[in-house]
Scaffold this active site. Structure first.
Site, PDB file in Angstrom:
ATOM      1  N   ASN A 129      54.515  39.317  62.677  1.00 20.99           N
ATOM      2  CA  ASN A 129      55.386  38.915  61.579  1.00 20.99           C
ATOM      3  C   ASN A 129      56.206  37.698  61.999  1.00 20.99           C
ATOM      4  O   ASN A 129      56.413  37.457  63.193  1.00 20.99           O
ATOM      5  CB  ASN A 129      56.316  40.069  61.191  1.00 20.99           C
ATOM      6  CG  ASN A 129      56.720  40.034  59.730  1.00 20.99           C
ATOM      7  OD1 ASN A 129      55.940  39.634  58.869  1.00 20.99           O
ATOM      8  ND2 ASN A 129      57.937  40.443  59.446  1.00 20.99           N
ATOM      9  N   THR A 180      54.409  41.992  56.810  1.00 21.09           N
ATOM     10  CA  THR A 180      55.133  42.825  55.856  1.00 21.09           C
ATOM     11  C   THR A 180      56.561  43.035  56.326  1.00 21.09           C
ATOM     12  O   THR A 180      56.828  43.139  57.532  1.00 21.09           O
ATOM     13  CB  THR A 180      54.439  44.185  55.639  1.00 21.09           C
ATOM     14  OG1 THR A 180      55.215  44.983  54.757  1.00 21.09           O
ATOM     15  CG2 THR A 180      54.213  44.918  56.939  1.00 21.09           C
ATOM     16  N   CYS A 213      42.063  53.887  26.479  1.00 23.33           N
ATOM     17  CA  CYS A 213      41.077  54.811  27.065  1.00 23.33           C
ATOM     18  C   CYS A 213      41.224  54.973  28.570  1.00 23.33           C
ATOM     19  O   CYS A 213      40.605  55.848  29.159  1.00 23.33           O
ATOM     20  CB  CYS A 213      39.652  54.371  26.710  1.00 23.33           C
ATOM     21  SG  CYS A 213      39.088  52.889  27.598  1.00 23.33           S
ATOM     22  N   CYS A 267      39.982  45.851  25.516  1.00 21.86           N
ATOM     23  CA  CYS A 267      38.985  46.682  26.189  1.00 21.86           C
ATOM     24  C   CYS A 267      37.606  46.448  25.577  1.00 21.86           C
ATOM     25  O   CYS A 267      37.466  46.370  24.348  1.00 21.86           O
ATOM     26  CB  CYS A 267      39.373  48.153  26.077  1.00 21.86           C
ATOM     27  SG  CYS A 267      38.242  49.284  26.922  1.00 21.86           S
ATOM     28  N   HIS A 325      48.578  48.674  45.817  1.00 21.81           N
ATOM     29  CA  HIS A 325      49.293  48.193  44.633  1.00 21.81           C
ATOM     30  C   HIS A 325      48.346  47.651  43.571  1.00 21.81           C
ATOM     31  O   HIS A 325      48.796  47.035  42.598  1.00 21.81           O
ATOM     32  CB  HIS A 325      50.310  47.122  45.020  1.00 21.81           C
ATOM     33  CG  HIS A 325      51.478  47.663  45.792  1.00 21.81           C
ATOM     34  ND1 HIS A 325      52.365  46.870  46.492  1.00 21.81           N
ATOM     35  CD2 HIS A 325      51.908  48.942  45.976  1.00 21.81           C
ATOM     36  CE1 HIS A 325      53.282  47.625  47.075  1.00 21.81           C
ATOM     37  NE2 HIS A 325      53.020  48.879  46.783  1.00 21.81           N
ATOM     38  N   CYS A 356      36.372  50.959  21.581  1.00 17.44           N
ATOM     39  CA  CYS A 356      37.757  51.100  22.022  1.00 17.44           C
ATOM     40  C   CYS A 356      38.641  49.959  21.509  1.00 17.44           C
ATOM     41  O   CYS A 356      39.480  50.155  20.653  1.00 17.44           O
ATOM     42  CB  CYS A 356      37.849  51.196  23.547  1.00 17.44           C
ATOM     43  SG  CYS A 356      39.549  51.460  24.131  1.00 17.44           S
TER      44      CYS A 356
END
Length: 310
Positions: free
Chosen positions: A275, A250, A169, A207, A158, A212
């Site tokens: 978990n 998770t 860019c 950037c 992720h 840029c």
């Protein structure tokens, strides 16, 4: 072609952050196994023989470090839930508000440290590498605590809070500045009475590539965006060769990550879940160890008496 490869490739084009499968899709992955074991001695025997270990981690592994999850009741920043801010549309409508949210999260993470679960994983990887064995961490987390703990072989499906991507860019760069830009200094308070800073776009992170100056965005996968096919391909290769898989902290409900361990289990590879409570995938796994990951994981990954350390 193995079952995982077929399913992963079929889902690459439609994989979206936050996508949840219907109950019918959950039933397609594999037949339920017998009730999983919580026998640590049995797990340790499997662990001692494993050559390629894949560890899939989620928000639960970082919860003991005090990292906000923004999931469930009370998971708000100001009056918004993360799902309302972590989208391309939200950024297009109000980049200042979204950057305030991510600036807050970045600043919070700079004060957090790896907990015993992160450290146990990193130490296990380092130790086993000296024995010609491998450990890969496949994480849904964007907090970089695995990296802080010393994990080297890390796949962040992720993205990362501490990477940016240029909207002009496309350049991706690590960024640990605090604050990330002067205009965000002191901004991002989560209190619901706080008013938006309404920072002009030209004062938001820009950037730094020559010529840029495009608007930067967090290099994270937002709701409604596809995961990086290159990262998914790397995950596929690792899960194809693993002979032991751990699922740590998770919920096993967010796809495509939720399919990884059930697919590994379907081809007969032992899977151990660590978990706080059972998940929709628990009965497909060989082992389940309830409780805080920082308590259950260190003894599971500690040096086995049969290991030979040179």
């Amino acid at each position: 072609m193995c079952l995982f490869q077929f399913t992963a490739r079929r889902l690459v084009s439609q994989a979206q952050c936050g996508l949840k499968a219907s109950s019918s899709k959950k039933q397609q992955f594999c037949l339920e196994m017998a009730r999983p074991s919580s026998n640590m001695a049995d797990f340790r025997e499997v662990f001692a023989k494993a050559k390629h270990i894949a560890i899939i981690t989620g928000a639960g592994v970082s919860a003991e470090s005090g990292v906000p999850t923004f999931r469930g009741a009370g998971g708000f920043w100001r009056k918004w839930q993360a799902q309302e801010l972590a989208t391309p549309g939200a950024f297009a409508r109000n980049p200042s508000r979204v950057w305030e949210f991510y600036h807050y999260r970045r600043e919070v993470m700079l004060s957090k440290h790896p907990n015993p679960a992160h450290i146990a994983i990193a130490e296990c990887e380092k130790r086993l590498s000296k024995q010609g064995r491998s450990v890969v961490v496949i994480t849904q987390n964007i907090d970089e605590l695995h990296r802080k703990a010393g994990t080297k072989h890390l796949l962040e499906i992720h993205g990362s809070l501490f990477k940016t991507r240029c909207t002009s860019c496309g350049n991706i760069a690590a960024n640990y500045k605090s604050p990330i830009c002067p205009a965000l200094a002191g901004k991002g308070a989560p209190d619901p009475d706080t008013e938006d800073a309404a920072i002009p776009v030209e004062d938001l992170p820009q950037c730094e590539e020559d010529g840029c100056n495009g608007l930067l965005r967090p290099h994270v996968v937002w709701f409604g965006e596809a995961l990086d096919p290159g990262v998914l391909t790397a995950v596929e290769k690792e899960l194809d060769i693993c002979d032991l898989c751990l699922v740590v902290g998770t919920s096993s409900v967010v796809y495509p990550a939720a399919m990884f361990a059930p697919q590994v289990s379907a081809r007969g590879v032992p899977v151990a879940e660590f978990n706080m409570e059972p998940t929709p995938a628990t009965n497909r796994f060989r082992f389940h160890f309830p409780g805080p990951c920082g308590t259950t994981l260190p003894p599971a990954l500690a040096r086995h008496e049969t290991e030979i350390i040179s």
